[in-house]
Design an enzyme around this catalytic site. Sequence first.
Site, PDB file in Angstrom:
ATOM      1  N   ASP A 128       0.822  -1.202   0.000  1.00  0.00           N
ATOM      2  CA  ASP A 128       0.000   0.000   0.000  1.00  0.00           C
ATOM      3  C   ASP A 128       0.862   1.260   0.000  1.00  0.00           C
ATOM      4  OD1 ASP A 128      -2.676   1.305   0.447  1.00  0.00           O
ATOM      5  OD2 ASP A 128      -1.679   1.975   2.269  1.00  0.00           O
ATOM      6  N   GLU A 153       1.093  -0.551  -5.174  1.00  0.00           N
ATOM      7  CA  GLU A 153       0.084   0.484  -5.416  1.00  0.00           C
ATOM      8  C   GLU A 153       0.862   1.794  -5.515  1.00  0.00           C
ATOM      9  OE1 GLU A 153      -3.084   3.467  -3.784  1.00  0.00           O
ATOM     10  OE2 GLU A 153      -1.776   2.407  -2.411  1.00  0.00           O
TER      11      GLU A 153
END
Length: 732
Positions: free
Chosen positions: A414, A467
């Site tokens: 993330d 990401e």
Amino acid sequence: MIDLTVPAPLNAEMPDPNVQALVRAEHSDPFAFLGPHRDEQGPIVRAYLPGALGVDLIDANTGGRMGEMTLGEVPGMFTIRPLDQRPYRLRIRWGEGEQEIEDPYSFGPQLGDMDIYLFGEGNHRELGKAFGAQLVEVDGVSGVRFAVWAPNARRVSVVGHFNGWDGRRHVMRARHPSGVWEIFIPRLAPGEVYKYEILGSHGVLPLKADPIALATELPPATGSVVAQPLEFVWNDQQWLEKRQHAQAHNQPLSIYEMHVGSWRHHEDGRVLQWSELADQLIPYMHEMGFTHVELMPIMEHPFGGSWGYQLLSQFAPSSRYGSPADFAAFVDACHVAGIGVILDWVPAHFPTDSHGLARFDGTALYEYAHPFEGFHQDWDTFIYNLGRNEVHGYMLASALHWLRQYHIDGLRVDAVASMLYRDYSRKDGEWIPNRHGGRENLEAIDFLRHLNDVVHTEVPGALVIAEESTAWPGVSHDTQGGGLGFAYKWNMGWMHDSLKYIAEDPLNRQHHHDKLTFGLLYAFTEQFILPISHDEVVHGKRSLLDKMPGDRWQKFANLRLYLSFMWSHPGKKLLFMGCEFGQWREWSHDHELDWYLLRYGEHQGTQNLVKVLNQLYRQHPALHQRDGKAEGFQWLIGDDATNSVYAFLRHGDDGAPVLVVHNFTPVPREGYRIGVPQAGEWQVLLNSDDEVFAGSNAGSRGAMHTDGIESHGQAQSLSLNLPPLGTLILKP
């Protein structure tokens, strides 16, 4: 019974400074004073047990009483001089009863020198089996070894129900110069709740949860829990043996992203536990045709509204959904059913909760000290100082823990962009340049490269996915060539452009035609995943269906068209739960999906379309085999802005192409001619306007035959009827 002791003289005039330090809970080296020692007068045993009424020394071999320990002037300070040094136990009389236990201060150092060395080097890859709370046996005595890193602490104690949460009872041994503290507490068993009480330079800190806890209390409680070692009997050997091939770049990857706590609820309203989730999710995954499930962070986190992205336990599955063994069983069941499991993992930042990592030993330990480096203004979180060896190793060990201990098939990392740039979401004057004066976070870059190299070597076939929302070059390129080494990168540019385009009124789409063609200029610079994730259906962004323009019929037609565009576009697929059947509401972590909508034909039709798209995607190599290669894609029509029509070919290694045609207006296009590379019959594999998808049944279907009419640089062509707001997919 013979008393094998002699009285220990007491100095009533001047209390021993060791005793004073113990009473004040400031003793930094209790092992040098408590437990068995020998001085000029011979053997002596000391025990500090605040609240104890009396203590006997018991022969550990015979069980015989060696004598009663003398209570000094300081309550709780007991002393005895045995005639010799032999293994012993303490029989302690408390107000509520009697306890017989080995003396924690009779045991020597616990962690091996190699553990300490590798930890300090930032390369201990099995922290989850060495630090934290580990069930061990020492000298034939079972108990729990605790180890925690707190280099700037003056004193660290383990506290829990077992010692009345009294930080004077189990003060740990400092292993200099590593900053690691350790202690073996006999007779403790799995299930014990514990925390660390830390004396910093300015006083006692709030009780801290274990950074390497393997299990936790159920939130909102915040204690760590002594975990039973994971001795799960795995049944997924067949899956693991084929995983490296199954997860190669030339294989289909269709990911169903989900939040465990809000996918479905039990009839009584509670969240599903892991075993219940497996029973319901696995058949659904098979029905829908997804290859992998991606779970939003399931590591323990204090606040459910963070969706797991502000987590504090990098080694413990959340107790919200069951035990660590239950989670292992869930992963195993998925693997046996042929479904891969990907976890969202957060090495970028952590929450500021006082019981967590924040100023863990009274100083900025896991985080950068300066707020311009160590504090995320957007998220109110602290930033990991990955330039510190111990923190680098801590996060590396966490990643390997999930991949090896729980057989996880991939980690989606993330917020990578926030890790790469020191000025991420900061104004001028609010960030500190790197040592070269630049904006790149060199420590985080080194960590990400190291992480990907280690995973590639030690867990072959496992995926690490970024990401990453910027144009950072080489995210999915080999580290040897200067890349970051990720297996895939989320294609955020494609997501933003395509969603902006599809939200336009079809009348205006001709003026935004390049929004769908621009992505093909860079589509093969990385190994991409096309993500329609949870982030796109929250915070006022509206659900995927509700983003679509037009009346009810047009909204569903646009949704079917968009999903067909996504599945036919180069790049692997990721779709958030609820989008596959057209949920109207934005996603809420507090409520289950609106499954009742499947009573209605349009929602059933959308769900049927996703099933067929996944089936076609997996069955036809042209749709997945060369996702990251330019030769896998060929434009036929990319410039018909007036009609908002796009047509292209997808190619696999076998040379059998697939033709894809999209009509982004509600106007049917009759007799629309498209050049194709092969003469003869072409079969319509998909018409997104088919009645089985709740469409109007317009457009071509069945077998289509080429004409010897040159078009779009091809000697042959097809005359097709394009459905309104629809997609056709054909093969020779």
